[in-house]
Design a protein around this motif. Structure first.
Motif, PDB file in Angstrom:
ATOM      1  N   ARG A 107       9.069  -4.708  -8.546  1.00 41.28           N
ATOM      2  CA  ARG A 107      10.006  -4.196  -7.511  1.00 41.28           C
ATOM      3  C   ARG A 107       9.837  -4.962  -6.379  1.00 41.28           C
ATOM      4  NH1 ARG A 107       8.452   1.854  -7.695  1.00 41.28           N
ATOM      5  NH2 ARG A 107      10.475   2.136  -6.433  1.00 41.28           N
ATOM      6  N   LEU A 108       8.876  -5.365  -5.623  1.00 38.44           N
ATOM      7  CA  LEU A 108       8.941  -6.147  -4.517  1.00 38.44           C
ATOM      8  C   LEU A 108       9.652  -7.420  -4.719  1.00 38.44           C
ATOM      9  CD1 LEU A 108       4.736  -5.642  -3.568  1.00 38.44           C
ATOM     10  CD2 LEU A 108       6.897  -4.811  -2.234  1.00 38.44           C
ATOM     11  N   LEU A 109       9.532  -8.216  -5.745  1.00 32.66           N
ATOM     12  CA  LEU A 109      10.227  -9.495  -5.753  1.00 32.66           C
ATOM     13  C   LEU A 109      11.472  -9.232  -5.542  1.00 32.66           C
ATOM     14  CD1 LEU A 109       8.343 -11.725  -8.323  1.00 32.66           C
ATOM     15  CD2 LEU A 109       7.896 -11.330  -5.864  1.00 32.66           C
ATOM     16  N   LEU A 110      12.217  -7.965  -6.017  1.00 35.19           N
ATOM     17  CA  LEU A 110      13.525  -7.771  -6.083  1.00 35.19           C
ATOM     18  C   LEU A 110      13.871  -7.039  -4.955  1.00 35.19           C
ATOM     19  CD1 LEU A 110      14.032  -6.372  -9.762  1.00 35.19           C
ATOM     20  CD2 LEU A 110      14.543  -8.757  -8.944  1.00 35.19           C
ATOM     21  N   ARG A 111      12.917  -6.792  -3.927  1.00 38.18           N
ATOM     22  CA  ARG A 111      13.085  -6.005  -2.901  1.00 38.18           C
ATOM     23  C   ARG A 111      13.784  -4.722  -2.990  1.00 38.18           C
ATOM     24  NH1 ARG A 111      13.777  -8.009   2.400  1.00 38.18           N
ATOM     25  NH2 ARG A 111      14.067  -5.535   2.461  1.00 38.18           N
ATOM     26  N   LEU A 112      13.246  -4.038  -4.104  1.00 41.37           N
ATOM     27  CA  LEU A 112      13.652  -2.813  -4.175  1.00 41.37           C
ATOM     28  C   LEU A 112      12.874  -1.801  -3.499  1.00 41.37           C
ATOM     29  CD1 LEU A 112      14.244  -2.635  -8.308  1.00 41.37           C
ATOM     30  CD2 LEU A 112      15.909  -2.672  -6.457  1.00 41.37           C
ATOM     31  N   ILE A 113      11.490  -2.326  -3.111  1.00 41.68           N
ATOM     32  CA  ILE A 113      10.686  -1.550  -2.110  1.00 41.68           C
ATOM     33  C   ILE A 113      10.388  -2.729  -1.136  1.00 41.68           C
ATOM     34  CG2 ILE A 113       9.935   0.286  -3.530  1.00 41.68           C
ATOM     35  CD1 ILE A 113       7.365  -1.453  -4.312  1.00 41.68           C
ATOM     36  N   GLN A 114       9.829  -2.198   0.012  1.00 41.42           N
ATOM     37  CA  GLN A 114       9.633  -3.095   1.105  1.00 41.42           C
ATOM     38  C   GLN A 114       8.205  -3.468   0.855  1.00 41.42           C
ATOM     39  OE1 GLN A 114      10.446  -4.156   4.182  1.00 41.42           O
ATOM     40  NE2 GLN A 114      12.584  -3.302   4.275  1.00 41.42           N
ATOM     41  N   PRO A 115       7.767  -4.794   1.342  1.00 40.37           N
ATOM     42  CA  PRO A 115       6.413  -5.036   1.205  1.00 40.37           C
ATOM     43  C   PRO A 115       5.718  -4.579   2.291  1.00 40.37           C
ATOM     44  CG  PRO A 115       7.732  -7.073   1.457  1.00 40.37           C
ATOM     45  CD  PRO A 115       8.829  -5.910   1.412  1.00 40.37           C
ATOM     46  N   THR A 116       4.442  -4.423   2.096  1.00 39.58           N
ATOM     47  CA  THR A 116       3.602  -4.015   3.506  1.00 39.58           C
ATOM     48  C   THR A 116       3.189  -4.979   4.363  1.00 39.58           C
ATOM     49  OG1 THR A 116       2.675  -2.174   2.020  1.00 39.58           O
ATOM     50  CG2 THR A 116       1.440  -2.768   4.015  1.00 39.58           C
TER      51      THR A 116
ATOM     52  N   LEU B 128       0.858  -1.066  -0.033  1.00 36.88           N
ATOM     53  CA  LEU B 128       0.047  -0.019  -0.044  1.00 36.88           C
ATOM     54  C   LEU B 128       0.946   1.115   0.024  1.00 36.88           C
ATOM     55  CD1 LEU B 128      -2.849  -1.059   2.716  1.00 36.88           C
ATOM     56  CD2 LEU B 128      -2.537  -1.814   0.416  1.00 36.88           C
ATOM     57  N   PHE B 129       0.429   2.061  -0.773  1.00 33.88           N
ATOM     58  CA  PHE B 129       1.309   3.333  -1.055  1.00 33.88           C
ATOM     59  C   PHE B 129       0.511   4.519  -0.329  1.00 33.88           C
ATOM     60  CE2 PHE B 129       3.113   1.530  -4.534  1.00 33.88           C
ATOM     61  CZ  PHE B 129       4.381   1.555  -4.433  1.00 33.88           C
TER      62      PHE B 129
ATOM     63  N   GLU C 172      21.961  -8.301   4.041  1.00 32.70           N
ATOM     64  CA  GLU C 172      21.881  -9.700   3.402  1.00 32.70           C
ATOM     65  C   GLU C 172      21.396  -9.818   2.092  1.00 32.70           C
ATOM     66  OE1 GLU C 172      19.682 -12.556   6.082  1.00 32.70           O
ATOM     67  OE2 GLU C 172      20.394 -11.151   7.738  1.00 32.70           O
ATOM     68  N   MET C 173      20.416  -8.838   1.834  1.00 36.21           N
ATOM     69  CA  MET C 173      19.979  -8.718   0.434  1.00 36.21           C
ATOM     70  C   MET C 173      21.092  -8.511  -0.676  1.00 36.21           C
ATOM     71  SD  MET C 173      16.939  -9.119  -0.554  1.00 36.21           S
ATOM     72  CE  MET C 173      17.007  -8.916  -2.552  1.00 36.21           C
ATOM     73  N   LYS C 174      22.078  -7.643  -0.276  1.00 32.51           N
ATOM     74  CA  LYS C 174      23.167  -7.354  -1.157  1.00 32.51           C
ATOM     75  C   LYS C 174      23.758  -8.650  -2.060  1.00 32.51           C
ATOM     76  CE  LYS C 174      27.205  -5.000  -1.832  1.00 32.51           C
ATOM     77  NZ  LYS C 174      28.765  -4.397  -1.061  1.00 32.51           N
ATOM     78  N   SER C 175      24.052  -9.644  -1.092  1.00 30.81           N
ATOM     79  CA  SER C 175      24.575 -10.955  -1.567  1.00 30.81           C
ATOM     80  C   SER C 175      23.647 -11.430  -2.678  1.00 30.81           C
ATOM     81  CB  SER C 175      25.140 -11.858  -0.621  1.00 30.81           C
ATOM     82  OG  SER C 175      24.123 -12.075   0.252  1.00 30.81           O
ATOM     83  N   LEU C 176      22.229 -11.359  -2.247  1.00 28.69           N
ATOM     84  CA  LEU C 176      21.516 -11.870  -3.232  1.00 28.69           C
ATOM     85  C   LEU C 176      21.016 -11.286  -4.455  1.00 28.69           C
ATOM     86  CD1 LEU C 176      18.478 -12.971  -0.885  1.00 28.69           C
ATOM     87  CD2 LEU C 176      19.546 -14.618  -2.275  1.00 28.69           C
ATOM     88  N   ARG C 177      21.649 -10.122  -4.464  1.00 25.44           N
ATOM     89  CA  ARG C 177      21.383  -9.145  -5.555  1.00 25.44           C
ATOM     90  C   ARG C 177      21.861  -9.673  -6.992  1.00 25.44           C
ATOM     91  NH1 ARG C 177      17.521  -5.981  -4.356  1.00 25.44           N
ATOM     92  NH2 ARG C 177      17.805  -4.298  -2.717  1.00 25.44           N
TER      93      ARG C 177
END
Ligand code: ATP
Ligand code: ATP
Ligand code: MG
Ligand code: MG
Lengths: 332, 322
Positions: A64-73, A14-15, A91-96
């Protein structure tokens, strides 16, 4: 059946709506855009999964959510069995390196002041690969994989010295340089001329076949989805209305919304009967989506109060097919 | 069928610091009453230039250097701009522009903007009469006349497109040009707008030119089509025959590059290479660098406008007896 690479469960975003001064005087209540409103789906390893739907239905937000470029609500994103919904950026960084993206606009997504070599090498540097020989080998290989051959000819060019199709291939090369498992391609060809679109699309299919790369292909073009994707989810106002293999969903759509969409697509064959639009009006606002089934305000198959009051869940209707509509299945 | 518009060898160049841009060259076609012509081609091939030439709306660096444009028999290349503005624009020929979604003025009510268009050309018309006409136009394009008092931002994209079509019809034109009427619209709304265009064409017996880069839109909406490549018509003929048996290699390529939602799942085919720069187009046939059938003559000599069969023309050495 192959395993799921990505699983999404009840994902929401939600925005908050920015309100003007007068609106805040009238009402204190914070309003939200329900961009993605509780969706669940699985992307199998090495498939091209289409996320389709009209403008504003929540496709890009999902990507964008799947790539975690934004946070899910709310909700869960599981990648290779691991819940990444709320893990910290560290931790995301190594997954990127496993998750990459190609955007719609090849003119905007490439830095005009960088040469191709620098652009394609950028993700490597971010991941801490600095050995010049290794960087250069990987860049050349990525360019070769997108058929910018010989790579030497392209390495030192600026984006404005490339055609639209070549620019988009550079964007794909940049996404490929880290050998990702999963690429989100958000309308990668919609800015390109028809005569060169096929190059990029066939490139995706080749990568899928050669390296088993998995794609989430975001598009509003069902005709394209039909030819290059394996599975498809059709979104409307933040919800998935129907899901299954591309052949089933497009050739025999179950949901009245999917049917309307398919019928509306013009066919490049004048001997075919003309498409007749069956539904009226346009998409309602995602700030205050309709109650019950979100499509009920435009649905030609409205069956009564239930459509207005009860939200249909996405139910399994056999095989690989899912549909969210009160016409199908008995819900408890 | 009597022709509303006949275009003969229309040639329009833009002057730039780097030299003339040959945006349209020797373009020839005609449009009859109640007939829709689709003008298709990739970005930059000269479609909008043809439309602007017909409407005498070229920017200051653009000039018609050759050719005739006969509207109801009268050559509008020759008549003065002032006369064209008073007698033909909107009344005879009108246009719905590319990306026109933002063409409405945001500070005026939509209905007032439509009545303004009527007043400019019918200054003596009474107020009630104008209002009645606005309501009729609203109905014609499927808008609720009760919404005439709304401002553009209160309209959705599709409604704005309808309002612009209403405006273009305000003065009963004989020819309507619509330039990419569906870009920026979602597929369902786009198909509603196309249906509307077909209906008003039938109802008002309008001549229509529909400009699009989308072959499937032309297949569904038009009787005739012209395929433009690099400033020239590559091929021209009726839609059925052109799709059934495309003559020009470019037309063949374009048709196979277009995925259909129906039929078998296939690999898509692209046309190798990219369209040329019109400052410096290739010698001979402009398509030769991308053409798999290119012969010696194609590089050396420009093919002529060859009449293959009744109503069908092509510019290609494969057909012309050299
Ligand atoms: N950062 C944001 N802040 C507020 N609202 C947003 C934001 N990003 C997207 N939205 C809204 O969320 C909804 C979904 O947007 P999204 O971009 O995901 O749609 P989409 O399906 O990709 O559409 P399109 O086909 O036009 O690209 C839209 O109503 C949009 O206006
Ligand atoms: N004012 C101008 N000055 C110089 N060149 C121009 C001008 N307007 C257009 N051109 C050039 O003329 C050629 C034809 O442009 P035009 O706008 O007619 O193409 P189009 O077929 O309508 O393309 P699109 O599908 O992108 O709208 C292009 O090469 C364009 O760059
Ligand atoms: Mg988007
Ligand atoms: Mg144009």
């Amino acid at each position: 059946m192959a395993d799921a690479l990505v699983e999404v469960e009840n994902l929401k975003k939600l925005f908050p709506v920015r309100m003007g001064f007068f609106r805040t005087l009238v009402s204190r209540k914070q309003l939200f855009v329900h961009a993605v409103d509780g969706i669940s789906f699985k992307v199998k390893k090495s498939e091209i999964f289409a996320l389709a739907g009209e403008s504003g239905s929540g496709k890009t937000t999902t990507g964008r959510l799947l790539l975690r470029l934004i946070q899910p609500t709310e909700g869960k994103i599981i990648f290779e069995g691991r819940d990444i919904s709320f893990i910290p950026e560290r931790e995301m960084k190594s997954l990127r390196r496993k998750l990459q993206v190609v955007f719609q606009d090849p003119y905007e997504s490439l830095n005009p002041r960088m040469i191709v070599e620098t652009i394609v090498a950028e993700p490597l540097r971010v991941q801490g690969v600095h050995n010049p020989k290794e960087v250069s080998e990987k860049v050349v290989r990525a360019l070769e994989n997108v058929e910018l051959i010989p790579a030497d000819e392209f390495l030192f060019r600026y984006p404005h010295e490339l055609s639209g199709g070549q620019r988009q291939r550079v964007a794909v090369a940049r996404a490929l340089v880290l050998d990702p498992e999963f690429i989100v391609a958000d309308e990668p060809v919609s800015m390109l001329d028809v005569s060169i679109r096929a190059e990029i699309l066939n490139l995706m299919v080749n990568l899928q076949e050669k390296f088993s790369t998995t794609f989430l292909y975001i598009t509003h073009d069902l005709a394209l989805a039909r030819h290059i994707c394996n599975s498809i989810a059709v979104m409307y106002l933040g919800k998935i209305m129907e899901m299954g293999t591309v052949d089933e969903v497009i050739l025999e759509p179950l949901h009245p919304y999917t049917r309307a969409l398919v019928v509306a697509v013009p066919v490049p064959d004048p001997t075919m009967a003309r498409s007749e639009v069956v539904i009226k009006g346009e998409i309602p606002s995602p700030v205050n989506p309709p109650s019950g089934c979100r499509f009920h305000t435009r649905c030609p198959s409205y069956i009564g109060d239930i459509c207005r009051t009860k939200e249909p869940s996405l139910i399994h209707v056999g095989g690989t097919r899912f549909v969210a509509c009160h016409l199908y299945g008995k819900e408890k | 069928m009597s022709a509303v518009l006949q275009v003969e060898n229309l040639t329009t160049f833009y002057t730039t610091l780097r030299g003339p841009v040959r945006a349209a060259e020797n373009v020839t076609f005609n449009v009859g009453k109640g007939e829709a012509l689709g003008l298709v081609g990739e970005s930059g091939c000269g479609k909008t230039t043809v439309a602007l030439s017909i409407l005498k709306l070229l920017p200051s660096n653009g000039k018609i250097v050759r050719g005739k444009i006969l509207f109801e028999g009268k050559d509008i290349v020759k008549i003065k701009d002032k006369e064209f503005r008073q007698e033909i624009r909107w009344k005879g020929i009108s246009i719905v522009f590319q990306g026109a979604m933002n063409a409405l003025n945001p500070v005026f009510k939509v209905g007032d903007q439509v009545s303004e268009a009527i007043k400019i050309h019918e200054p003596r018309m009474k107020k009630e009469e104008i209002n009645e006409r606005v309501a009729k136009l609203f109905e014609l394009v499927g808008l609720d006349p009760g919404r005439a008092d709304n401002y553009p931002h209160e309209f959705s994209g599709g409604m704005r497109q309808r309002a612009l079509i209403a405006m273009s019809l305000a003065c009963n034109p004989a020819l309507l040009i619509s330039d990419e009427p569906c870009t920026a619209l979602d597929v369902i709304v786009a198909s509603q707008v196309l249906k509307l265009l077909r209906e008003i064409k039938e109802k008002l017996n309008l001549g229509m030119i529909l400009i699009s880069h989308d072959l499937s839109i032309v297949a569904e909406t038009c009787e005739k089509m012209g395929i433009m490549y690099a400033g020239m018509l590559a091929e021209y003929g009726n839609v059925m025959d052109t799709f059934k048996k495309p003559l020009h290699p470019y037309t063949q390529g374009l048709i196979s590059a277009f995925p259909s939602i129906k039929g078998e799942r296939t690999r898509m085919v692209s046309i190798p290479g990219i369209p040329p720069d019109l400052l410096n187009p290739p010698t001979g046939c402009r398509f030769h660098p991308r053409c798999k059938y290119a012969m010696d003559i194609c590089i050396k000599k420009e093919p002529s406008w060859w009449n293959v069969e009744k109503g069908r023309y092509v510019r290609c050495w494969l057909y012309e007896k050299g």
